[in-house]
Design an enzyme around this catalytic site. Structure first.
Site, PDB file in Angstrom:
ATOM      1  N   SER A  56       1.036  60.759   5.990  1.00  0.00           N
ATOM      2  CA  SER A  56       0.462  59.491   6.445  1.00  0.00           C
ATOM      3  C   SER A  56       0.457  58.483   5.304  1.00  0.00           C
ATOM      4  CB  SER A  56      -0.974  59.703   6.924  1.00  0.00           C
ATOM      5  OG  SER A  56      -1.632  58.461   7.129  1.00  0.00           O
ATOM      6  N   ALA A  60       1.941  68.789  13.511  1.00  0.00           N
ATOM      7  CA  ALA A  60       0.572  69.071  13.967  1.00  0.00           C
ATOM      8  C   ALA A  60      -0.416  68.713  12.865  1.00  0.00           C
ATOM      9  CB  ALA A  60       0.430  70.543  14.339  1.00  0.00           C
ATOM     10  N   LYS A 120      -4.417  64.936   3.635  1.00  0.00           N
ATOM     11  CA  LYS A 120      -2.959  64.835   3.670  1.00  0.00           C
ATOM     12  C   LYS A 120      -2.369  64.877   2.256  1.00  0.00           C
ATOM     13  CE  LYS A 120      -1.457  64.460   7.973  1.00  0.00           C
ATOM     14  NZ  LYS A 120      -0.428  65.369   8.534  1.00  0.00           N
ATOM     15  N   GLY A 173      -5.082  39.062  30.207  1.00  0.00           N
ATOM     16  CA  GLY A 173      -5.208  37.644  29.890  1.00  0.00           C
ATOM     17  C   GLY A 173      -6.469  37.283  29.155  1.00  0.00           C
ATOM     18  N   ILE A 174      -7.055  38.253  28.445  1.00  0.00           N
ATOM     19  CA  ILE A 174      -8.303  37.990  27.727  1.00  0.00           C
ATOM     20  C   ILE A 174      -8.019  37.112  26.501  1.00  0.00           C
ATOM     21  CG2 ILE A 174     -10.158  39.079  26.390  1.00  0.00           C
ATOM     22  CD1 ILE A 174      -9.767  41.573  28.167  1.00  0.00           C
ATOM     23  N   TYR A 189      -9.311  62.035   5.958  1.00  0.00           N
ATOM     24  CA  TYR A 189      -7.993  62.307   6.509  1.00  0.00           C
ATOM     25  C   TYR A 189      -6.909  62.100   5.449  1.00  0.00           C
ATOM     26  CZ  TYR A 189      -3.740  61.610   9.289  1.00  0.00           C
ATOM     27  OH  TYR A 189      -2.455  61.674   9.786  1.00  0.00           O
TER      28      TYR A 189
END
Length: 321
Positions: free
Chosen positions: A117, A72, A147, A192-193, A143
């Site tokens: 991470s 989490a 961590k 198909g772009i 972030y």
């Protein structure tokens, strides 16, 4: 050896995959979910679910558990609306993690596996110069900073208490049910772009969901994993161009890629205020998993093409819009 595992984030992309693997292995699991309703899950008969909040008293649920897997987190978001993003990340990723770890110690838990991470290492590498588990961390955003702070605090607790802490730093995780940019990429290809990514010569490490889960399960009990940091990837690095080509093949929709020079793409992205997106598409981020292989005898069990095909099948069945 059989385990009783306390798993957080059990309704998330990674946590739910860990949960399925643990149940499949016959492991006794207490699963904590911060949001989402798992009442209809076929696992409900074999798993005890709890609502996860930072302030929870987990003493009772942790009793007799020998392993905590903490997946989490407040995750990285592209457009954070918090006035103080670092404080918001710290509340969940640092304070919440430490509250859980202290309760785990009090309950006699032996091992704490923390899903961190690669952002702890940094945001990018030079081609051929991958991050290693022993590099000096250089997080660049709130972030990644949160961590790293959680890792550092957990390691201090381990030294004080004897709790075995195992830290796993994944790169970009993909697989069935993946969201965000990877899902957008599949949609672009499926429609198909034409995409201006036919001449990107970067190198990026990715990790298939099943490979990450397999390493986490290995880290639950492997003696050599105690108090170590591990990087994890598929062991095969791809350019953005190659990834798009292979994903198109998995979808049965050959990628229509225009050979726009990476420098031109990068300049255009910066002008549009999308510099961070440009870094992910055009820049390199590689990791060296030799420590993970050598210390644990672990090898990614799923090949890249197989994992891309699994993601494509799920997209075509559930996510195609």
């Amino acid at each position: 050896m059989s385990h009783k595992v306390f798993l957080t984030g059990a309704s998330g992309f990674v946590g739910s995959a860990i949960l399925r693997r643990l149940v499949s292995d016959g492991t006794t699991v207490i699963a904590a979910v911060r949001q989402g309703n798992l009442a209809s899950s076929p696992l409900v008969r074999s798993v005890q679910f709890h609502s996860f909040e930072q302030e929870n008293d987990w003493g009772g649920a942790l009793t007799e558990c020998d392993v905590v897997i903490h997946s989490a987190a407040r995750v990285h978001v592209m457009n954070d609306t918090e006035t103080d993003p670092l404080a918001a990340f710290r509340r969940v990723n640092v304070e919440g993690t430490l509250a859980l770890a202290r309760q785990a110690i009090a309950a006699g838990v032996k091992r704490f596996v923390f899903i961190s991470s690669i952002k702890v290492n940094g945001e990018g590498t030079q081609p051929g110069k991958p991050y290693t588990a022993n590099d000096t961390p250089q997080p660049q955003d709130p972030y990644g900073i949160s961590k790293l702070e959680a890792e550092t605090a957990l390691q201090a607790l381990a030294r004080e208490s004897g709790l075995e802490v195992v830290i796993v730093r994944p790169v970009l995780v993909y697989g069935p049910g993946v969201k965000a940019n990877f899902l957008n990429m599949m949609r672009w290809l499926d429609r198909g772009i034409p995409l201006p990514f036919g001449a990107i010569h970067n190198r990026r490490s990715l990790v298939a969901l099943d490979n990450l889960v397999d390493l986490v399960v290995t880290c639950m009990s492997h003696e050599a994993a105690a108090n170590q940091v591990f990087l994890v990837s598929d062991g095969e690095d791809l350019s953005t161009t190659e990834l798009l080509r292979r994903m198109g093949q998995a979808l049965g929709r050959p990628a229509r890629l225009l050979p726009v020079p990476a420098g031109l793409l990068s300049t255009g992205a910066k002008v549009l205020g999308k510099g961070s997106l440009s870094q992910r598409l055009c820049g390199s981020l590689q990791v060296d998993i030799n420590k993970t292989r050598d210390l644990l005898g672990w090898h990614p069990p799923v090949k890249v093409n197989t994992a891309l095909q699994a993601a494509a099948r799920h997209y075509q069945e559930y996510d195609k819009t």
